[in-house]
Scaffold this motif. Structure first.
Motif, PDB file in Angstrom:
ATOM      1  N   PRO A  57       4.458  -1.488 -12.503  1.00  0.00           N
ATOM      2  CA  PRO A  57       3.103  -1.337 -11.976  1.00  0.00           C
ATOM      3  C   PRO A  57       2.687   0.100 -11.766  1.00  0.00           C
ATOM      4  N   ILE A  58       3.623   0.961 -11.398  1.00  0.00           N
ATOM      5  CA  ILE A  58       3.266   2.353 -11.151  1.00  0.00           C
ATOM      6  C   ILE A  58       2.802   3.007 -12.447  1.00  0.00           C
ATOM      7  N   ALA A  59       3.549   2.789 -13.536  1.00  0.00           N
ATOM      8  CA  ALA A  59       3.174   3.377 -14.817  1.00  0.00           C
ATOM      9  C   ALA A  59       1.911   2.733 -15.367  1.00  0.00           C
ATOM     10  N   ALA A  60       1.717   1.449 -15.097  1.00  0.00           N
ATOM     11  CA  ALA A  60       0.560   0.740 -15.641  1.00  0.00           C
ATOM     12  C   ALA A  60      -0.744   1.328 -15.132  1.00  0.00           C
ATOM     13  N   ALA A  61      -0.802   1.683 -13.851  1.00  0.00           N
ATOM     14  CA  ALA A  61      -2.034   2.246 -13.283  1.00  0.00           C
ATOM     15  C   ALA A  61      -2.385   3.560 -13.957  1.00  0.00           C
ATOM     16  N   ALA A  62      -1.386   4.413 -14.168  1.00  0.00           N
ATOM     17  CA  ALA A  62      -1.648   5.698 -14.800  1.00  0.00           C
ATOM     18  C   ALA A  62      -2.088   5.525 -16.243  1.00  0.00           C
ATOM     19  N   TRP A 257      -5.407  -4.549 -10.443  1.00  0.00           N
ATOM     20  CA  TRP A 257      -5.299  -5.762 -11.256  1.00  0.00           C
ATOM     21  C   TRP A 257      -5.070  -5.382 -12.710  1.00  0.00           C
ATOM     22  N   PRO A 258      -4.241  -6.059 -13.483  1.00  0.00           N
ATOM     23  CA  PRO A 258      -3.429  -7.214 -13.108  1.00  0.00           C
ATOM     24  C   PRO A 258      -1.957  -6.806 -12.970  1.00  0.00           C
ATOM     25  N   SER A 259      -1.599  -6.132 -11.903  1.00  0.00           N
ATOM     26  CA  SER A 259      -0.239  -5.656 -11.719  1.00  0.00           C
ATOM     27  C   SER A 259       0.213  -5.996 -10.311  1.00  0.00           C
ATOM     28  N   ASN A 260       1.451  -5.667 -10.009  1.00  0.00           N
ATOM     29  CA  ASN A 260       1.962  -5.782  -8.646  1.00  0.00           C
ATOM     30  C   ASN A 260       2.031  -4.408  -7.991  1.00  0.00           C
ATOM     31  N   GLY A 261       1.145  -3.529  -8.413  1.00  0.00           N
ATOM     32  CA  GLY A 261       1.072  -2.184  -7.862  1.00  0.00           C
ATOM     33  C   GLY A 261      -0.102  -2.010  -6.919  1.00  0.00           C
ATOM     34  N   ILE A 262       0.072  -1.109  -5.953  1.00  0.00           N
ATOM     35  CA  ILE A 262      -0.956  -0.759  -4.974  1.00  0.00           C
ATOM     36  C   ILE A 262      -1.090   0.764  -4.986  1.00  0.00           C
ATOM     37  N   VAL A 263      -2.306   1.254  -4.861  1.00  0.00           N
ATOM     38  CA  VAL A 263      -2.510   2.692  -4.701  1.00  0.00           C
ATOM     39  C   VAL A 263      -3.138   2.958  -3.332  1.00  0.00           C
ATOM     40  N   ARG A 264      -2.691   4.053  -2.730  1.00  0.00           N
ATOM     41  CA  ARG A 264      -3.324   4.533  -1.489  1.00  0.00           C
ATOM     42  C   ARG A 264      -4.238   5.687  -1.871  1.00  0.00           C
ATOM     43  N   VAL A 265      -5.497   5.586  -1.440  1.00  0.00           N
ATOM     44  CA  VAL A 265      -6.531   6.494  -1.916  1.00  0.00           C
ATOM     45  C   VAL A 265      -7.109   7.282  -0.750  1.00  0.00           C
ATOM     46  N   ASP A 266      -7.296   8.582  -0.956  1.00  0.00           N
ATOM     47  CA  ASP A 266      -8.015   9.413   0.005  1.00  0.00           C
ATOM     48  C   ASP A 266      -9.497   9.074  -0.116  1.00  0.00           C
ATOM     49  N   GLN A 275       1.577   5.798  -4.696  1.00  0.00           N
ATOM     50  CA  GLN A 275       1.686   4.625  -5.549  1.00  0.00           C
ATOM     51  C   GLN A 275       2.785   3.749  -4.961  1.00  0.00           C
ATOM     52  N   ILE A 276       2.478   2.470  -4.821  1.00  0.00           N
ATOM     53  CA  ILE A 276       3.388   1.531  -4.160  1.00  0.00           C
ATOM     54  C   ILE A 276       3.780   0.447  -5.150  1.00  0.00           C
ATOM     55  N   ASP A 277       5.061   0.334  -5.408  1.00  0.00           N
ATOM     56  CA  ASP A 277       5.579  -0.688  -6.308  1.00  0.00           C
ATOM     57  C   ASP A 277       5.976  -1.896  -5.470  1.00  0.00           C
ATOM     58  N   ALA A 278       5.211  -2.988  -5.591  1.00  0.00           N
ATOM     59  CA  ALA A 278       5.483  -4.197  -4.809  1.00  0.00           C
ATOM     60  C   ALA A 278       6.005  -5.313  -5.706  1.00  0.00           C
ATOM     61  N   SER A 279       6.652  -4.953  -6.797  1.00  0.00           N
ATOM     62  CA  SER A 279       7.203  -5.972  -7.691  1.00  0.00           C
ATOM     63  C   SER A 279       8.534  -6.475  -7.150  1.00  0.00           C
ATOM     64  N   GLY A 280       8.963  -7.607  -7.683  1.00  0.00           N
ATOM     65  CA  GLY A 280      10.272  -8.138  -7.336  1.00  0.00           C
ATOM     66  C   GLY A 280      10.337  -8.937  -6.052  1.00  0.00           C
ATOM     67  N   PHE A 305       2.371  -4.159   7.059  1.00  0.00           N
ATOM     68  CA  PHE A 305       1.342  -4.831   6.270  1.00  0.00           C
ATOM     69  C   PHE A 305       1.809  -6.239   5.954  1.00  0.00           C
ATOM     70  N   LEU A 306       0.851  -7.129   5.777  1.00  0.00           N
ATOM     71  CA  LEU A 306       1.099  -8.438   5.186  1.00  0.00           C
ATOM     72  C   LEU A 306       0.613  -8.380   3.749  1.00  0.00           C
ATOM     73  N   ILE A 307       1.442  -8.810   2.808  1.00  0.00           N
ATOM     74  CA  ILE A 307       1.025  -8.829   1.410  1.00  0.00           C
ATOM     75  C   ILE A 307       1.388 -10.183   0.804  1.00  0.00           C
ATOM     76  N   THR A 308       0.562 -10.630  -0.106  1.00  0.00           N
ATOM     77  CA  THR A 308       0.802 -11.872  -0.832  1.00  0.00           C
ATOM     78  C   THR A 308       0.065 -11.785  -2.166  1.00  0.00           C
ATOM     79  N   GLY A 309      -0.044 -12.918  -2.864  1.00  0.00           N
ATOM     80  CA  GLY A 309      -0.703 -12.906  -4.156  1.00  0.00           C
ATOM     81  C   GLY A 309      -1.311 -14.250  -4.497  1.00  0.00           C
ATOM     82  N   LYS A 310      -1.895 -14.313  -5.676  1.00  0.00           N
ATOM     83  CA  LYS A 310      -2.569 -15.524  -6.144  1.00  0.00           C
ATOM     84  C   LYS A 310      -1.536 -16.615  -6.426  1.00  0.00           C
ATOM     85  N   TRP A 311      -1.665 -17.715  -5.729  1.00  0.00           N
ATOM     86  CA  TRP A 311      -0.769 -18.864  -5.861  1.00  0.00           C
ATOM     87  C   TRP A 311       0.671 -18.533  -5.446  1.00  0.00           C
ATOM     88  N   TRP A 312       0.826 -17.550  -4.580  1.00  0.00           N
ATOM     89  CA  TRP A 312       2.173 -17.232  -4.114  1.00  0.00           C
ATOM     90  C   TRP A 312       2.594 -18.221  -3.035  1.00  0.00           C
TER      91      TRP A 312
END
Length: 323
Positions: A57-62, A257-266, A275-280, A305-312
């Motif tokens: 996910p980290i590489a996908a965003a870039a 979208w559509p990854s398991n990555g999160i970005v923190r933005v100023d 960049q936050i890798d929330a995979s696995g 934080f609480l994190i989840t996903g679609k149909w998780w």
């Protein structure tokens, strides 16, 4: 979204990425016409999406940001290039992962589009036409209050503003204001953009919204009138497909979208600061019945934080830590 909804979003020219790269050789070749480029767009788009999904996910965003930048250059457009250049200014981008503190049950039929904590109450908005809803209750327990959206409305992001909340819709061009305690509908306002994510910055007196592009739009909390916007950049390149949002102080956390990555933005510059890798988080068996991460809620008074996903089938209480 179901598979058809995902295909619609992926093939939509408003969010599709134009094929811009050309083979170079010793023999000069004529440029393809714009009509030919447009005609080949769906095939190129799906090929690139497969490449993105194969990456972490980290590489996908870039990579997605680079693809969008290439598209703009090919068309002779310049989308906020000055801001993108400013976003490449010095600043270390933290590489973070998740440390799981607790695992909570989550409705595996909930196509999560928005997640937010207000006090000890968890609010969740879900999507898909005919299945969209908004619910509230203690985290990890069945909701105590629920309101459903009738088809064809497709629910998207949500955010709480004290006694009221906003619920966006995807392509229905409607935003719904609700009572935060009963979830009763109070009014509807026209919403010109696609609705994806939304969060509230009370200290700034504004909402922050996403529309599936690299752009964040600031809005007046009562009228939803635009107050300004910025482009989210990673090392100067736009980061498209920003989805569910969570405002924490001067930062905005965004699912990509559509990854398991999160970005923190100023929220002042649009620059990605982490960049936050929330995979696995899910097992291989659980992933077979689930879609991507989409739901991030800060736990008030903590760094959790609480994190989840679609149909998780699970929700995770986590902290973000250095990888």
């Amino acid at each position: 979204m179901n598979a058809t909804d995902a295909d619609d979003r992926m093939a939509d020219p408003a969010v599709g990425v134009r094929q811009a790269s050309r083979r170079r050789s010793g023999v000069h070749k004529r440029r393809r016409s714009r009509a030919a480029v447009r005609a080949s767009r769906p095939v190129a788009w799906y090929a690139r999406m497969r490449a993105l999904l194969a990456l972490p996910p980290i590489a996908a965003a870039a990579l997605a940001g680079a693809m969008l930048l290439t598209e703009c250059e090919a068309d002779g457009r310049s989308p906020e290039r000055a801001q993108a250049a400013a976003g490449s200014a010095a600043g270390r981008v933290e590489q973070l992962g998740v440390k799981v503190l607790d695992v909570l049950p989550h409705d595996p039929k909930a196509y999560t589009q928005g997640l937010e904590m207000a006090g000890r109450t968890l609010y969740e908005g879900t999507g898909r036409a005919g299945e969209s809803s908004i619910r509230l209750g203690p985290p990890g327990r069945p909701p105590t209050v629920r309101a459903d959206l009738r088809a064809p409305l497709f629910g998207e992001g949500i955010t709480v503003l004290g006694p009221t909340l906003w619920q966006l819709t995807w392509r229905d061009h409607i935003a719904i204001e609700r009572d935060a305690g009963t979830l009763a509908e109070l009014r509807r306002l026209p919403y010109t953009q696609e609705g994806w994510g939304v969060c509230h910055q009370p200290g700034r007196g504004r909402l922050v919204t996403s529309d599936g592009s690299a752009r964040l739009t600031f809005r007046e909390p009562q009228t939803l009138a635009p107050l300004g916007e910025l482009v989210v950049t990673l090392h100067g390149r736009p980061v498209p497909r920003l989805n569910e949002l969570e405002c924490v102080g001067d930062s905005v956390y965004a699912n990509v979208w559509p990854s398991n990555g999160i970005v923190r933005v100023d929220a002042d510059t649009g620059a990605v600061t982490a960049q936050i890798d929330a995979s696995g988080l899910l097992t291989p068996t659980e992933r077979q019945h689930a879609e991507v991460l989409n739901g991030i809620a800060a736990v008030p008074g903590t760094d959790e934080f609480l994190i989840t996903g679609k149909w998780w089938p699970k929700m995770f209480r986590v902290v973000f830590v250095a990888r």
